[in-house]
Design a protein around this motif. Structure first.
Motif, PDB file in Angstrom:
ATOM      1  N   THR A 246       0.605  16.078  44.094  1.00  0.00           N
ATOM      2  CA  THR A 246       0.109  15.218  44.942  1.00  0.00           C
ATOM      3  C   THR A 246       0.526  14.449  45.671  1.00  0.00           C
ATOM      4  O   THR A 246       0.642  13.309  46.803  1.00  0.00           O
ATOM      5  CB  THR A 246       0.099  13.767  43.580  1.00  0.00           C
ATOM      6  OG1 THR A 246      -1.439  14.728  42.694  1.00  0.00           O
ATOM      7  CG2 THR A 246      -0.874  12.714  44.521  1.00  0.00           C
TER       8      THR A 246
ATOM      9  N   GLN B 297      -4.489  13.105  50.272  1.00  0.00           N
ATOM     10  CA  GLN B 297      -4.566  12.187  51.094  1.00  0.00           C
ATOM     11  C   GLN B 297      -4.697  12.082  51.619  1.00  0.00           C
ATOM     12  O   GLN B 297      -5.729  12.120  52.917  1.00  0.00           O
ATOM     13  CB  GLN B 297      -5.043  10.968  49.977  1.00  0.00           C
ATOM     14  CG  GLN B 297      -5.579  10.064  50.573  1.00  0.00           C
ATOM     15  CD  GLN B 297      -7.535  10.647  50.108  1.00  0.00           C
ATOM     16  OE1 GLN B 297      -7.487  11.485  48.412  1.00  0.00           O
ATOM     17  NE2 GLN B 297      -8.399  11.431  50.939  1.00  0.00           N
TER      18      GLN B 297
ATOM     19  N   ASN C 130      -5.831  19.922  44.051  1.00  0.00           N
ATOM     20  CA  ASN C 130      -5.033  18.894  43.824  1.00  0.00           C
ATOM     21  C   ASN C 130      -4.962  18.587  42.382  1.00  0.00           C
ATOM     22  O   ASN C 130      -6.431  19.057  41.789  1.00  0.00           O
ATOM     23  CB  ASN C 130      -5.266  17.996  44.519  1.00  0.00           C
ATOM     24  CG  ASN C 130      -5.850  17.233  45.179  1.00  0.00           C
ATOM     25  OD1 ASN C 130      -6.016  16.305  44.716  1.00  0.00           O
ATOM     26  ND2 ASN C 130      -7.105  17.821  45.753  1.00  0.00           N
TER      27      ASN C 130
ATOM     28  N   PHE D  12      -4.848  14.919  41.933  1.00  0.00           N
ATOM     29  CA  PHE D  12      -4.846  13.485  42.630  1.00  0.00           C
ATOM     30  C   PHE D  12      -6.498  12.942  41.977  1.00  0.00           C
ATOM     31  O   PHE D  12      -7.084  13.187  42.370  1.00  0.00           O
ATOM     32  CB  PHE D  12      -4.256  13.284  43.508  1.00  0.00           C
ATOM     33  CG  PHE D  12      -4.816  11.990  44.277  1.00  0.00           C
ATOM     34  CD1 PHE D  12      -4.200  11.303  43.336  1.00  0.00           C
ATOM     35  CD2 PHE D  12      -5.015  11.088  45.353  1.00  0.00           C
ATOM     36  CE1 PHE D  12      -3.724   9.462  43.213  1.00  0.00           C
ATOM     37  CE2 PHE D  12      -4.540   9.664  45.229  1.00  0.00           C
ATOM     38  CZ  PHE D  12      -4.454   9.347  44.660  1.00  0.00           C
TER      39      PHE D  12
ATOM     40  N   PHE E 200      -8.585  12.015  44.157  1.00  0.00           N
ATOM     41  CA  PHE E 200      -8.505  12.019  45.430  1.00  0.00           C
ATOM     42  C   PHE E 200      -9.472  11.900  45.996  1.00  0.00           C
ATOM     43  O   PHE E 200     -11.295  12.376  46.156  1.00  0.00           O
ATOM     44  CB  PHE E 200      -8.239  13.848  45.628  1.00  0.00           C
ATOM     45  CG  PHE E 200      -8.391  14.450  46.783  1.00  0.00           C
ATOM     46  CD1 PHE E 200      -7.529  14.188  47.719  1.00  0.00           C
ATOM     47  CD2 PHE E 200      -8.972  15.625  47.236  1.00  0.00           C
ATOM     48  CE1 PHE E 200      -7.202  15.070  48.767  1.00  0.00           C
ATOM     49  CE2 PHE E 200      -9.012  15.811  48.347  1.00  0.00           C
ATOM     50  CZ  PHE E 200      -8.132  15.901  49.482  1.00  0.00           C
TER      51      PHE E 200
END
Length: 720
Positions: free
Chosen positions: A637, A651, A675, A677, A680
């Motif tokens: 992240t 991001q 990912n 996150f 996201f």
């Protein structure tokens, strides 16, 4: 008169003020983890040489409001940096932020560096280079509630790094924390009275070496080989050389006594050899009496004066470790009561029950932090009137579900329910590694995984609002209940606390137990480590992703970026693919090769590249041809590792990563992007040449269905 700031760990401030006054500072005012003071430059250099408690010594050059990154840049750019360094010198920037809009410290440091570099580039057409290790000038920016203090770091790194300790054992004390314990134990006064000192579990020898430095008036700064002020333009060389000469004269006049006041004991002869080497580096080896053996065999020195015992016993995180450590404290208390009556002791403890196990009432308790670990320093007078004889209840033979609390019973019910719902799935898939629980009950916030008959518990760090003792009790419930429900022995239970990792934290060891285990996933054999790292070596939530990738790139070529231990590469290689695995960590590249060897895969047929994945991809995209049938990318992240020049934000950076990867992908090839996150947002858009669809559901296994850990997309390059 110049004004300065000394930073320190919490709990050091009041003693640090006293120390500064003893060195010659007339006025000093303590704050939270810092002390502000005024003095002349000669006294300042004396502080750098003689402070045993300080972290950094800072000289503020500017203070300003800093609501955002633009204000930070402008204020730093407006400083006359010619007063501090030249464009041909080197520099580095540290940045600390608290309760401010700029909360990414790596980003804040980058903005400060950019402003300084732009100043010199605009003025001279050249700029200082960055040296993160030993720069000529170290700049330090402290941001608190959007108010910035910009400083020159005169110490050039923390003063606890004396320079003598080149090697350590497990969990060593920082040198200034060791000095704090000795101050709290009253050692400087006791040494002047001719008392002796003993550390019965000396480890790397830090307590004994610091005790010898205090007793024989050796300056802690003498063994440092780097100082931040030496490359700074206003450096007063004459003052400093005079102070160094004075400290050297004191040390050179020392004569080792026939019977040293300082005794260091450890049962591990190899660890003791490291401690002796550290003491030799400090020039104090002959001032310490080194002894090898269990502390239970120690006898009081034949000395008329009383003595002081100070030690930092090991502490345990896992349930069975805690029981061993509790027994160790019981043995230590027994030793003190039998052999050291009328002496004094100071013991560092991480658990109240450890102090209770000693069986001695503490006369004074000091609360402090050993890094991120809350501790208590217990001071004892070894007088029989303070001895407590206790009989501990023997509950080791009781069943695991004996007198469970209501909450623990609910936890047991939930784990049993989860196990029942997964039973047929695990049998069908022939899985021995799976997730059984993930914070299903908010008060028991942990992820519980099974690895082939072993239990791996990752406790999510409790919020500060939760009482510490309640949090520890809940963690003990999780260990007890999970092991009991699943029928797993205590010595196969591993517990870690999961919190946000900063910098290179994800690559650092959490322990050194080296509990390796070989597990099977479909046709692959994979190495996991349950004890030493936060993650085990296999991300269980990507089990189906790896299976899918192996199927897609059969007899093709896989590029695995941010490859970690490359379990996806192993699955692909077993399906007949060539693989290229890229990761920044040397540890994980080595781990990858061991995984390949476990599966009798020929290493010469595969590539293992240690590199910053972003930089490697940028270079490969510029010069490479479409080579890969499948590319798998599961980036972190966020990363601000020192191995990377720029910080990474998934991001912000994912579109560029995807575009660069597509240049290396063959027509008809697939890029799998994943990912973890939670917030996201996929901003890459499909085109007439590239499709993009989310496949999170297809890559999420049943044991992660309630709480998926990742999101995943397949981006496919249309055939030419």
């Amino acid at each position: 008169m110049p004004k300065f700031i000394i930073t320190s760990p919490p709990g050091f401030e009041y003693l640090l003020v006293d120390e500064l006054k003893s060195i010659g500072v007339e006025e000093a005012k303590e704050g939270l983890t810092q002390v502000r003071f005024e003095c002349d430059w000669e006294t300042l250099y004396r502080v750098c040489m003689w402070s045993r408690l300080a972290n950094r010594v800072l000289y503020p050059i500017e203070e300003f409001d800093c609501p955002d990154d633009n204000a930070l840049y402008r204020a730093v750019r407006d400083i006359d940096w010619d007063l501090h360094l030249s464009p041909e010198q080197t520099m580095a920037v540290d940045f600390v932020s608290r309760k401010s809009n700029i909360n990414h410290e790596r980003y804040g440091a980058q903005k400060v560096k950019d402003a300084v570099v732009d100043y010199f580039r605009d003025e001279y057409g050249e700029r200082p280079d960055v040296d993160p290790d030993q720069p000529d000038v170290q700049i330090h920016c402290r941001l608190n509630k959007d108010r910035a203090t910009l400083c020159i770091d005169l110490s050039g790194g923390s003063l606890h790094q004396r320079g003598y300790r080149l090697k350590t054992g497990d969990a060593p004390l920082k040198e200034n924390l060791a000095a704090l314990l000795l101050y709290r134990a009253g050692w400087p006064e006791k040494a002047q009275e001719g008392q002796w000192f003993l550390d019965p579990m000396c480890g790397s020898g830090t307590l004994a070496i610091e005790a010898a430095m205090m007793a024989y008036k050796v300056a802690p700064g003498l063994t440092r080989n780097y100082w931040g002020f030496r490359g700074w333009k206003p450096f007063h060389r004459n003052f400093w050389e005079q102070i160094v000469a004075e400290a050297m004269d004191i040390k050179d006049s020392l004569v080792a006594p026939e019977h040293p006041l300082i005794i260091a004991n450890d049962q591990d002869s190899q660890v003791l050899a490291l401690a002796r080497q550290n003491a030799q580096n400090a020039g104090l080896d002959k001032f310490i009496d080194w002894q090898v053996g269990p502390f239970q065999n120690l006898q009081r020195p034949a000395h008329e004066a009383p003595g002081l015992i100070v030690t930092n016993p090991p502490y345990g995180e896992r349930l069975e470790q805690k029981e061993k450590v509790r027994h160790l404290y019981q043995e230590l208390g027994k030793c003190l009561k039998q052999s050291f009556v009328n002496d004094t002791a100071a013991i560092l403890s991480t658990e109240k029950e450890h102090g209770h196990a000693l069986g001695i009432r503490a006369r004074k308790i000091y609360r402090l932090m050993n890094g991120s670990i809350e501790c208590e320093l217990l001071r004892f007078e070894l007088d029989e009137k303070f001895f407590v004889e206790k009989t501990s209840s023997q509950d080791s033979d009781l069943p695991w579900d004996h007198q469970l609390s209501e909450g623990a019973q609910m936890l047991a019910n939930r784990i049993q329910k989860n196990l029942a719902s997964l039973k047929s799935f695990l049998k069908q898939q022939k899985l021995s590694c799976y997730r059984i629980y993930d914070a299903d009950l908010p008060e028991y916030a942990a992820a519980i995984d099974v690895y082939d008959g072993h239990l791996h518990i990752q406790e999510y760090a409790p919020p500060k609002s939760i009482n510490e003792h309640k949090a520890k009790r809940r963690l003990r419930d999780i260990e007890r209940v999970a092991a009991g429900v699943l029928g797993i022995a205590k010595d196969k239970v591993f517990v870690k606390t999961r919190s946000k990792q900063k910098g290179k934290g994800q690559y650092e060891k959490q322990s050194t137990e080296k509990h390796d285990l070989i597990v099977e996933e479909y046709q692959a054999r994979l190495l996991v480590n349950l004890s030493d790292y936060l993650d085990t070596g296999v991300f269980l939530d990507h089990r189906k992703t790896r299976q899918m990738i192996a199927r897609w790139c059969k007899d093709g070529h896989l590029l695995n970026l941010f490859s970690y231990t490359s379990s996806a590469s192993v699955q692909a290689a077993l399906a007949g693919a060539k693989t290229t695995s890229v990761d920044m960590s040397n540890t994980y590249i080595g781990w990858t090769k061991r995984n390949f060897q476990l599966n009798q895969l020929d290493l010469s047929q595969h590539q293992f590249i240690r590199a910053n994945c972003v930089e490697w991809l940028e270079q490969a995209a510029k010069v490479g041809e479409p080579t890969y049938d499948v590319i798998f990318m599961d980036p972190p992240t966020f990363s601000n590792s020192k191995k990377m020049e720029q910080h990474f934000d998934v991001q912000k950076d994912h579109i560029n990563l995807i575009h660069m990867s597509l240049r290396l992908l063959k027509p008809g090839g697939k890029l799998v992007f994943s990912n973890n996150f939670k917030k996201f947002k996929m901003e890459f858009k499909a085109t007439d040449k590239v499709t993009c669809r989310e496949i999170t559901k297809e890559t999420t296994s049943r044991d992660f269905a309630k709480k998926p850990l990742h999101r995943c997309w397949v981006i496919e390059k249309k055939p030419a």
